[in-house]
Design an enzyme around this catalytic site. Structure first.
Site, PDB file in Angstrom:
ATOM      1  N   ASP A  48       0.838  -1.205   0.000  1.00  0.00           N
ATOM      2  CA  ASP A  48       0.000   0.000   0.000  1.00  0.00           C
ATOM      3  C   ASP A  48       0.867   1.246   0.000  1.00  0.00           C
ATOM      4  O   ASP A  48       1.515   1.555   0.994  1.00  0.00           O
ATOM      5  CB  ASP A  48      -0.905   0.007   1.244  1.00  0.00           C
ATOM      6  CG  ASP A  48      -1.839   1.202   1.238  1.00  0.00           C
ATOM      7  OD1 ASP A  48      -2.900   1.107   0.603  1.00  0.00           O
ATOM      8  OD2 ASP A  48      -1.498   2.239   1.849  1.00  0.00           O
ATOM      9  N   TYR A  53       3.009   9.874  -0.593  1.00  0.00           N
ATOM     10  CA  TYR A  53       4.132   9.366   0.209  1.00  0.00           C
ATOM     11  C   TYR A  53       5.484   9.613  -0.475  1.00  0.00           C
ATOM     12  O   TYR A  53       6.521   9.455   0.148  1.00  0.00           O
ATOM     13  CB  TYR A  53       3.979   7.858   0.505  1.00  0.00           C
ATOM     14  CG  TYR A  53       2.680   7.449   1.173  1.00  0.00           C
ATOM     15  CD1 TYR A  53       1.844   8.381   1.777  1.00  0.00           C
ATOM     16  CD2 TYR A  53       2.285   6.109   1.190  1.00  0.00           C
ATOM     17  CE1 TYR A  53       0.644   7.997   2.365  1.00  0.00           C
ATOM     18  CE2 TYR A  53       1.089   5.718   1.791  1.00  0.00           C
ATOM     19  CZ  TYR A  53       0.275   6.676   2.370  1.00  0.00           C
ATOM     20  OH  TYR A  53      -0.899   6.281   2.950  1.00  0.00           O
ATOM     21  N   LYS A  78      -2.629   5.647  -4.452  1.00  0.00           N
ATOM     22  CA  LYS A  78      -3.744   6.571  -4.193  1.00  0.00           C
ATOM     23  C   LYS A  78      -3.533   7.904  -4.896  1.00  0.00           C
ATOM     24  O   LYS A  78      -2.395   8.374  -5.005  1.00  0.00           O
ATOM     25  CB  LYS A  78      -3.888   6.829  -2.682  1.00  0.00           C
ATOM     26  CG  LYS A  78      -3.829   5.576  -1.824  1.00  0.00           C
ATOM     27  CD  LYS A  78      -4.084   5.849  -0.361  1.00  0.00           C
ATOM     28  CE  LYS A  78      -3.699   4.660   0.497  1.00  0.00           C
ATOM     29  NZ  LYS A  78      -2.261   4.577   0.804  1.00  0.00           N
ATOM     30  N   HIS A 111      -7.551   9.386  -2.247  1.00  0.00           N
ATOM     31  CA  HIS A 111      -6.935   9.360  -0.917  1.00  0.00           C
ATOM     32  C   HIS A 111      -7.830   9.995   0.147  1.00  0.00           C
ATOM     33  O   HIS A 111      -7.973   9.458   1.246  1.00  0.00           O
ATOM     34  CB  HIS A 111      -5.580  10.080  -0.977  1.00  0.00           C
ATOM     35  CG  HIS A 111      -4.593   9.614   0.030  1.00  0.00           C
ATOM     36  ND1 HIS A 111      -3.255   9.524  -0.220  1.00  0.00           N
ATOM     37  CD2 HIS A 111      -4.729   9.226   1.312  1.00  0.00           C
ATOM     38  CE1 HIS A 111      -2.620   9.089   0.857  1.00  0.00           C
ATOM     39  NE2 HIS A 111      -3.503   8.898   1.812  1.00  0.00           N
TER      40      HIS A 111
HETATM   41  P1  NDP Z   1       0.756   1.669  11.885  1.00  0.00           P
HETATM   42  O1  NDP Z   1      -0.434   1.588  12.808  1.00  0.00           O
HETATM   43  O2  NDP Z   1       0.975   0.592  10.890  1.00  0.00           O
HETATM   44  O3  NDP Z   1       2.043   1.857  12.824  1.00  0.00           O
HETATM   45  C1  NDP Z   1       3.326   2.065  12.308  1.00  0.00           C
HETATM   46  C2  NDP Z   1       4.254   2.439  13.481  1.00  0.00           C
HETATM   47  O4  NDP Z   1       4.281   1.380  14.437  1.00  0.00           O
HETATM   48  C3  NDP Z   1       5.665   2.699  13.072  1.00  0.00           C
HETATM   49  O5  NDP Z   1       6.182   3.705  13.942  1.00  0.00           O
HETATM   50  C4  NDP Z   1       6.374   1.366  13.358  1.00  0.00           C
HETATM   51  O6  NDP Z   1       7.730   1.580  13.696  1.00  0.00           O
HETATM   52  C5  NDP Z   1       5.592   0.847  14.545  1.00  0.00           C
HETATM   53  N1  NDP Z   1       5.464  -0.613  14.544  1.00  0.00           N
HETATM   54  C6  NDP Z   1       5.150  -1.415  13.485  1.00  0.00           C
HETATM   55  N2  NDP Z   1       5.093  -2.703  13.848  1.00  0.00           N
HETATM   56  C7  NDP Z   1       5.367  -2.742  15.180  1.00  0.00           C
HETATM   57  C8  NDP Z   1       5.469  -3.798  16.102  1.00  0.00           C
HETATM   58  N3  NDP Z   1       5.278  -5.063  15.731  1.00  0.00           N
HETATM   59  N4  NDP Z   1       5.760  -3.475  17.397  1.00  0.00           N
HETATM   60  C9  NDP Z   1       5.949  -2.189  17.779  1.00  0.00           C
HETATM   61  N5  NDP Z   1       5.871  -1.149  16.923  1.00  0.00           N
HETATM   62  C10 NDP Z   1       5.591  -1.421  15.626  1.00  0.00           C
HETATM   63  O7  NDP Z   1       0.652   3.119  11.215  1.00  0.00           O
HETATM   64  P2  NDP Z   1       0.636   3.766   9.755  1.00  0.00           P
HETATM   65  O8  NDP Z   1       0.088   5.129   9.960  1.00  0.00           O
HETATM   66  O9  NDP Z   1       1.917   3.636   9.052  1.00  0.00           O
HETATM   67  O10 NDP Z   1      -0.493   2.923   8.967  1.00  0.00           O
HETATM   68  C11 NDP Z   1      -0.208   1.787   8.186  1.00  0.00           C
HETATM   69  C12 NDP Z   1      -0.405   2.079   6.716  1.00  0.00           C
HETATM   70  O11 NDP Z   1      -1.716   2.580   6.464  1.00  0.00           O
HETATM   71  C13 NDP Z   1       0.494   3.202   6.175  1.00  0.00           C
HETATM   72  O12 NDP Z   1       1.827   2.802   6.015  1.00  0.00           O
HETATM   73  C14 NDP Z   1      -0.220   3.537   4.905  1.00  0.00           C
HETATM   74  O13 NDP Z   1       0.062   2.572   3.912  1.00  0.00           O
HETATM   75  C15 NDP Z   1      -1.679   3.470   5.363  1.00  0.00           C
HETATM   76  N6  NDP Z   1      -2.198   4.799   5.768  1.00  0.00           N
HETATM   77  C16 NDP Z   1      -3.184   5.367   5.008  1.00  0.00           C
HETATM   78  C17 NDP Z   1      -3.719   6.586   5.326  1.00  0.00           C
HETATM   79  C18 NDP Z   1      -4.817   7.134   4.486  1.00  0.00           C
HETATM   80  O14 NDP Z   1      -5.198   8.295   4.673  1.00  0.00           O
HETATM   81  N7  NDP Z   1      -5.359   6.387   3.558  1.00  0.00           N
HETATM   82  C19 NDP Z   1      -3.250   7.362   6.478  1.00  0.00           C
HETATM   83  C20 NDP Z   1      -2.224   6.675   7.263  1.00  0.00           C
HETATM   84  C21 NDP Z   1      -1.746   5.436   6.908  1.00  0.00           C
HETATM   85  P3  NDP Z   1       9.001   1.249  12.735  1.00  0.00           P
HETATM   86  O15 NDP Z   1       8.605   1.529  11.307  1.00  0.00           O
HETATM   87  O16 NDP Z   1      10.045   2.173  13.263  1.00  0.00           O
HETATM   88  O17 NDP Z   1       9.334  -0.208  12.965  1.00  0.00           O
END
Ligand code: NDP
Length: 277
Positions: A48, A53, A78, A111
């Site tokens: 995704d 991004y 998106k 988006h």
């Molecule tokens: P997430 O809820 O997936 O959380 C990501 C964060 O959690 C990062 O800081 C990561 O750290 C940390 N993390 C990931 N796995 C673990 C774990 N197993 N244990 C502890 N910490 C963890 O947030 P996102 O906002 O990134 O959402 C996921 C996806 O959704 C995005 O990447 C995007 O593709 C989509 N999205 C879409 C939006 C929209 O408007 N359509 C808006 C926001 C997101 P690290 O990377 O440092 O390991």
């Protein structure tokens, strides 16, 4: 564990989508190819990304060097907020497609609805055209509320395949999930672990202890058990793997309900009704 173990859901277009994918929001462009390559090695096949991004090229490089057959992959991108409107949307899609280096995109989403701009209906018509031209397999939306969904369906007769919304234990989105279900729209959860914000919750940590899993795995398994598509993001290889290891257990129904009850209608991101950048 192989990608074969990820369940799929069938979209209203007949395409199958893996229920677990890999999100790349806030992955720096120069780290994206490496993160996606790691995800492919672990077994993820659904990615995704978004024009916003700035890392579609990195996703494209990882796809090209993966050697994986195109039909095994499910690639979502998106339409950016500055590209609403029919002609703008056609152009923006072409740019994304070129950056990804793909002949077609599996899923293309608007988006944000940007209600004050009031251009999402024309934008939706462009996505429908691109689908009819075979350049997009399934068309969908992100951050759409029922009234936005009703308008595009009424205007075109085409129901989005999927609605990607903020959804996690502190924002369970019961009403919107029910609306999606009634219309045959798949619900996809963004920020599925609330960017880490739910991982210290006592209910989640006690379930982690009970099942011998991590808090992130408990939360992601809850999404799977309630039927969401889920796209956790990480740049950390051990977490990329951890977030994939969800298919050797399931939650007892009572434990699913215990997580449902954590809802506080608490957003980490913008409210779609009032987000008009
Ligand atoms: P997430 O809820 O997936 O959380 C990501 C964060 O959690 C990062 O800081 C990561 O750290 C940390 N993390 C990931 N796995 C673990 C774990 N197993 N244990 C502890 N910490 C963890 O947030 P996102 O906002 O990134 O959402 C996921 C996806 O959704 C995005 O990447 C995007 O593709 C989509 N999205 C879409 C939006 C929209 O408007 N359509 C808006 C926001 C997101 P690290 O990377 O440092 O390991």
């Amino acid at each position: 564990m192989s990608s074969m173990s990820v369940p799929t859901i069938t979209l209203n277009t007949g395409s199958d989508m893996p229920q677990l994918g890999f999100g790349v929001f806030q992955v720096p462009p120069d780290e994206t190819a490496q993160a996606v390559t790691t995800a492919f090695e672990v077994g993820y096949r659904s990615i995704d990304t978004a024009a916003m991004y700035g890392n579609e090229e990195g996703v494209g490089r990882a796809i090209a060097s993966s050697g994986l057959p195109r039909e095994e992959l499910f690639i979502t991108t998106k339409l950016n907020n500055n590209a609403h409107g029919y002609d703008n949307a056609l152009r923006a899609f072409e740019q994304s497609r070129a950056k990804l280096g793909l002949d077609y995109v599996d899923l293309y989403l608007i988006h944000w609805p940007l209600p004050a701009k009031d251009a999402y209906v024309d934008t939706w018509k462009a996505l429908v055209t691109l689908q009819q031209d075979g350049l997009i397999r399934s068309v969908g939306v992100s951050n759409f509320q029922p009234k936005h969904l009703e308008r595009i369906i009424d205007a075109t007769g085409v129901t989005p395949a999927l609605n990607q919304i903020e959804l996690h234990p502190y924002l369970t989105q019961e009403a919107l999930r029910e609306f999606d279900r009634e219309h045959g729209i798949a619900t996809e959860a963004w920020s599925p672990i609330a960017q880490g914000g739910v991982l210290d919750d006592p209910v989640i940590t006690s379930l982690a202890e009970k099942y011998g899993k991590s808090p992130a795995q408990i939360t992601l398994r809850w999404h799977i058990d309630i039927g969401n598509v889920v796209i956790p993001k990480s740049v950390t290889p051990s977490r990329i793997r951890e977030n994939f290891e969800l298919f050797d257990f399931e939650l007892d129904p009572d434990d699913v309900v215990a997580i449902d009850k954590l809802n506080k209608d608490e957003r980490t991101g913008p409210d779609p009704d009032h987000f008009n950048p």
